[in-house]
Design a protein around this motif. Structure first.
Motif, PDB file in Angstrom:
ATOM      1  N   LYS A   1     -19.424   0.177   2.976  1.00 21.28           N
ATOM      2  CA  LYS A   1     -19.511   0.533   4.393  1.00 21.28           C
ATOM      3  C   LYS A   1     -18.454  -0.205   5.203  1.00 21.28           C
ATOM      4  CE  LYS A   1     -24.266   2.051   5.109  1.00 21.28           C
ATOM      5  NZ  LYS A   1     -25.538   1.757   5.807  1.00 21.28           N
ATOM      6  N   PHE A   2     -18.234  -1.480   4.841  1.00 24.02           N
ATOM      7  CA  PHE A   2     -17.253  -2.286   5.576  1.00 24.02           C
ATOM      8  C   PHE A   2     -15.846  -1.713   5.424  1.00 24.02           C
ATOM      9  CE2 PHE A   2     -15.546  -5.927   7.569  1.00 24.02           C
ATOM     10  CZ  PHE A   2     -14.395  -6.271   6.877  1.00 24.02           C
ATOM     11  N   PHE A   3     -15.484  -1.256   4.223  1.00 25.12           N
ATOM     12  CA  PHE A   3     -14.142  -0.756   3.983  1.00 25.12           C
ATOM     13  C   PHE A   3     -13.975   0.707   4.368  1.00 25.12           C
ATOM     14  CE2 PHE A   3     -13.947  -4.471   1.171  1.00 25.12           C
ATOM     15  CZ  PHE A   3     -12.732  -4.987   1.586  1.00 25.12           C
ATOM     16  N   GLU A   4     -15.037   1.363   4.805  1.00 27.84           N
ATOM     17  CA  GLU A   4     -14.902   2.753   5.218  1.00 27.84           C
ATOM     18  C   GLU A   4     -14.166   2.895   6.540  1.00 27.84           C
ATOM     19  OE1 GLU A   4     -18.758   4.999   3.196  1.00 27.84           O
ATOM     20  OE2 GLU A   4     -18.793   4.437   5.297  1.00 27.84           O
ATOM     21  N   ASP A   5     -14.156   1.861   7.363  1.00 29.70           N
ATOM     22  CA  ASP A   5     -13.549   1.947   8.682  1.00 29.70           C
ATOM     23  C   ASP A   5     -12.032   1.991   8.544  1.00 29.70           C
ATOM     24  OD1 ASP A   5     -13.068   1.994  11.315  1.00 29.70           O
ATOM     25  OD2 ASP A   5     -14.086   0.119  11.803  1.00 29.70           O
ATOM     26  N   LEU A   6     -11.388   2.909   9.290  1.00 29.15           N
ATOM     27  CA  LEU A   6      -9.936   3.058   9.202  1.00 29.15           C
ATOM     28  C   LEU A   6      -9.221   1.855   9.787  1.00 29.15           C
ATOM     29  CD1 LEU A   6      -7.553   4.913   8.504  1.00 29.15           C
ATOM     30  CD2 LEU A   6      -7.763   5.908  10.775  1.00 29.15           C
ATOM     31  N   TYR A   7      -9.766   1.286  10.850  1.00 28.94           N
ATOM     32  CA  TYR A   7      -9.125   0.130  11.470  1.00 28.94           C
ATOM     33  C   TYR A   7      -9.119  -1.066  10.525  1.00 28.94           C
ATOM     34  CZ  TYR A   7      -9.540   2.856  15.737  1.00 28.94           C
ATOM     35  OH  TYR A   7      -9.445   3.838  16.667  1.00 28.94           O
ATOM     36  N   VAL A   8     -10.142  -1.211   9.739  1.00 26.97           N
ATOM     37  CA  VAL A   8     -10.196  -2.321   8.775  1.00 26.97           C
ATOM     38  C   VAL A   8      -9.093  -2.161   7.743  1.00 26.97           C
ATOM     39  CG1 VAL A   8     -11.619  -3.431   7.021  1.00 26.97           C
ATOM     40  CG2 VAL A   8     -12.655  -2.684   9.150  1.00 26.97           C
ATOM     41  N   TYR A   9      -8.851  -0.922   7.306  1.00 25.55           N
ATOM     42  CA  TYR A   9      -7.761  -0.689   6.357  1.00 25.55           C
ATOM     43  C   TYR A   9      -6.420  -1.070   6.970  1.00 25.55           C
ATOM     44  CZ  TYR A   9     -10.553   1.857   2.895  1.00 25.55           C
ATOM     45  OH  TYR A   9     -11.458   2.206   1.926  1.00 25.55           O
ATOM     46  N   ALA A  10      -6.219  -0.691   8.242  1.00 23.60           N
ATOM     47  CA  ALA A  10      -4.944  -0.993   8.886  1.00 23.60           C
ATOM     48  C   ALA A  10      -4.728  -2.503   9.003  1.00 23.60           C
ATOM     49  CB  ALA A  10      -4.904  -0.342  10.275  1.00 23.60           C
ATOM     50  N   VAL A  11      -5.766  -3.233   9.415  1.00 22.85           N
ATOM     51  CA  VAL A  11      -5.656  -4.682   9.528  1.00 22.85           C
ATOM     52  C   VAL A  11      -5.408  -5.318   8.168  1.00 22.85           C
ATOM     53  CG1 VAL A  11      -6.938  -6.767  10.134  1.00 22.85           C
ATOM     54  CG2 VAL A  11      -7.059  -4.777  11.618  1.00 22.85           C
ATOM     55  N   PHE A  12      -6.055  -4.813   7.151  1.00 18.84           N
ATOM     56  CA  PHE A  12      -5.875  -5.352   5.796  1.00 18.84           C
ATOM     57  C   PHE A  12      -4.433  -5.183   5.316  1.00 18.84           C
ATOM     58  CE2 PHE A  12      -7.418  -6.882   1.881  1.00 18.84           C
ATOM     59  CZ  PHE A  12      -6.872  -6.125   0.861  1.00 18.84           C
ATOM     60  N   VAL A  13      -3.867  -4.004   5.559  1.00 18.04           N
ATOM     61  CA  VAL A  13      -2.494  -3.754   5.128  1.00 18.04           C
ATOM     62  C   VAL A  13      -1.516  -4.635   5.891  1.00 18.04           C
ATOM     63  CG1 VAL A  13      -0.682  -2.005   5.085  1.00 18.04           C
ATOM     64  CG2 VAL A  13      -2.980  -1.406   4.364  1.00 18.04           C
ATOM     65  N   CYS A  14      -1.733  -4.778   7.207  1.00 18.20           N
ATOM     66  CA  CYS A  14      -0.844  -5.625   8.013  1.00 18.20           C
ATOM     67  C   CYS A  14      -0.920  -7.086   7.579  1.00 18.20           C
ATOM     68  CB  CYS A  14      -1.212  -5.495   9.487  1.00 18.20           C
ATOM     69  SG  CYS A  14      -0.866  -3.865  10.187  1.00 18.20           S
ATOM     70  N   SER A  15      -2.116  -7.573   7.297  1.00 17.27           N
ATOM     71  CA  SER A  15      -2.259  -8.965   6.870  1.00 17.27           C
ATOM     72  C   SER A  15      -1.561  -9.202   5.541  1.00 17.27           C
ATOM     73  CB  SER A  15      -3.743  -9.327   6.765  1.00 17.27           C
ATOM     74  OG  SER A  15      -4.384  -8.531   5.783  1.00 17.27           O
ATOM     75  N   ILE A  16      -1.640  -8.235   4.621  1.00 14.15           N
ATOM     76  CA  ILE A  16      -0.946  -8.376   3.339  1.00 14.15           C
ATOM     77  C   ILE A  16       0.562  -8.450   3.550  1.00 14.15           C
ATOM     78  CG2 ILE A  16      -0.360  -7.126   1.216  1.00 14.15           C
ATOM     79  CD1 ILE A  16      -3.238  -6.201   1.099  1.00 14.15           C
ATOM     80  N   GLY A  17       1.092  -7.629   4.475  1.00 15.50           N
ATOM     81  CA  GLY A  17       2.522  -7.670   4.751  1.00 15.50           C
ATOM     82  C   GLY A  17       2.970  -9.000   5.332  1.00 15.50           C
ATOM     83  N   ILE A  18       2.176  -9.543   6.263  1.00 11.26           N
ATOM     84  CA  ILE A  18       2.537 -10.826   6.873  1.00 11.26           C
ATOM     85  C   ILE A  18       2.504 -11.939   5.837  1.00 11.26           C
ATOM     86  CG2 ILE A  18       1.789 -12.558   8.549  1.00 11.26           C
ATOM     87  CD1 ILE A  18       0.758 -10.137  10.240  1.00 11.26           C
ATOM     88  N   VAL A  19       1.480 -11.952   5.002  1.00 16.13           N
ATOM     89  CA  VAL A  19       1.366 -13.001   3.975  1.00 16.13           C
ATOM     90  C   VAL A  19       2.519 -12.912   2.983  1.00 16.13           C
ATOM     91  CG1 VAL A  19      -0.040 -13.779   2.043  1.00 16.13           C
ATOM     92  CG2 VAL A  19      -1.121 -13.253   4.216  1.00 16.13           C
ATOM     93  N   SER A  20       2.920 -11.695   2.613  1.00 17.93           N
ATOM     94  CA  SER A  20       4.034 -11.546   1.660  1.00 17.93           C
ATOM     95  C   SER A  20       5.339 -12.052   2.262  1.00 17.93           C
ATOM     96  CB  SER A  20       4.162 -10.083   1.257  1.00 17.93           C
ATOM     97  OG  SER A  20       4.450  -9.284   2.380  1.00 17.93           O
ATOM     98  N   VAL A  21       5.566 -11.783   3.560  1.00 13.92           N
ATOM     99  CA  VAL A  21       6.786 -12.278   4.214  1.00 13.92           C
ATOM    100  C   VAL A  21       6.801 -13.802   4.245  1.00 13.92           C
ATOM    101  CG1 VAL A  21       8.003 -12.369   6.416  1.00 13.92           C
ATOM    102  CG2 VAL A  21       7.142 -10.198   5.566  1.00 13.92           C
TER     103      VAL A  21
END
Length: 265
Positions: free
Chosen positions: A156-176
């Motif tokens: 249920k937590f991962f069903e939200d589209l905004y959560v997916y967007a935040v997750f992807v952005c956080s992964i990008g920042i951490v990789s940089v």
């Protein structure tokens, strides 16, 4: 008379008011009808599916002549195989079958019956009646299982589209950030390696006659100091005095004076 026209049909649905089935089971609902105005009148039966009081979808209908019709998304072949409407007991009871229940089949099922009769050679509706029941579908996994609850909550937590967007952005920042840290570490290691150099120096022969090599570490600043010391020593020492004065190989030829003539006065 007015009272005869307004008299409603008595419609009940069984089982009810709520029924529980497990996922994949077959559900059977019965619609009972009584108090018809005339025995010669015909009945039209409709089954409606409602997820909420404001959203209702007509599923299947049996006309006054007994033909079955499907509506909406239920006209597809897949739904036609799952839904069946049958007439029993001389038109006073109708059986509705739903095969292989799924989670999407959970909701309220409403049976709407209409009494239709001929009046002056025209088919007219004399009375109506409705009744409903609720079907709840239980999944194959037990809901009491704690691991199942955790997985369900995580999904249920991962069903939200905004959560997916935040997750992807956080992964990008951490990789940089990790990329910049790796570059900084590599630059620091290269600087340290450049300041320390290992030279191989030959030592005199050992007693056994073998030549031994020793490793000495010298910084790049030491040769400069040695050069400066040598230059200072050169400046402090006076120039060497030659043993003999330089003798020229070619002597200049003496100039001879021309004799002058004596004048006798």
């Amino acid at each position: 008379p007015f009272a005869d026209v307004c008299e409603a049909l008595n419609v009940t649905v069984s089982p009810g008011p709520t029924v529980r089935y497990s996922e994949g089971d077959n559900a059977t609902l019965y619609c009972h009808i009584s108090q018809k105005r005339k025995t010669d009148n015909l009945l039209a039966v409709r089954w409606v599916f409602a997820t909420s009081p404001t959203q209702e979808y007509l599923m299947i209908k049996m006309t006054k002549f007994g033909s079955v019709q499907y509506y909406g998304n239920y006209t597809h072949h897949f739904h036609k195989q799952r839904l069946h409407l049958l007439k029993e007991k001389h038109g006073t009871m109708y059986k509705f079958l739903i095969l292989s229940l799924q989670q999407t089949d959970q909701g309220h099922y409403i049976c709407k019956v209409q009494e239709i009769g001929k009046h002056r050679n025209k088919w007219t509706a004399w009375s109506n009646g409705t009744a409903a029941t609720e079907i709840r579908v239980i999944s194959s996994k037990s809901s009491d299982d704690p691991t199942f609850k955790k997985n369900h909550e995580a999904w249920k937590f991962f069903e939200d589209l905004y959560v997916y967007a935040v997750f992807v952005c956080s992964i990008g920042i951490v990789s940089v950030l990790l990329f910049t840290l790796v570059i900084l570490c590599q630059s620091l290691l290269n600087k340290r390696r450049s300041t320390v150099k290992h030279y191989l120096v030959k030592c005199p022969q050992n007693s056994s006659g073998e030549t031994v090599t020793s490793v000495t570490s010298m910084s790049p600043l030491q040769p400069k100091k040695v050069k400066k010391k040598k230059e200072k020593e050169k400046l402090e020492q006076p120039p060497a005095i030659p043993a003999k004065a330089p003798i020229a190989n070619n002597f200049p030829k003496p100039k001879l004076l021309k004799p002058q003539r004596k004048l006798i006065l």
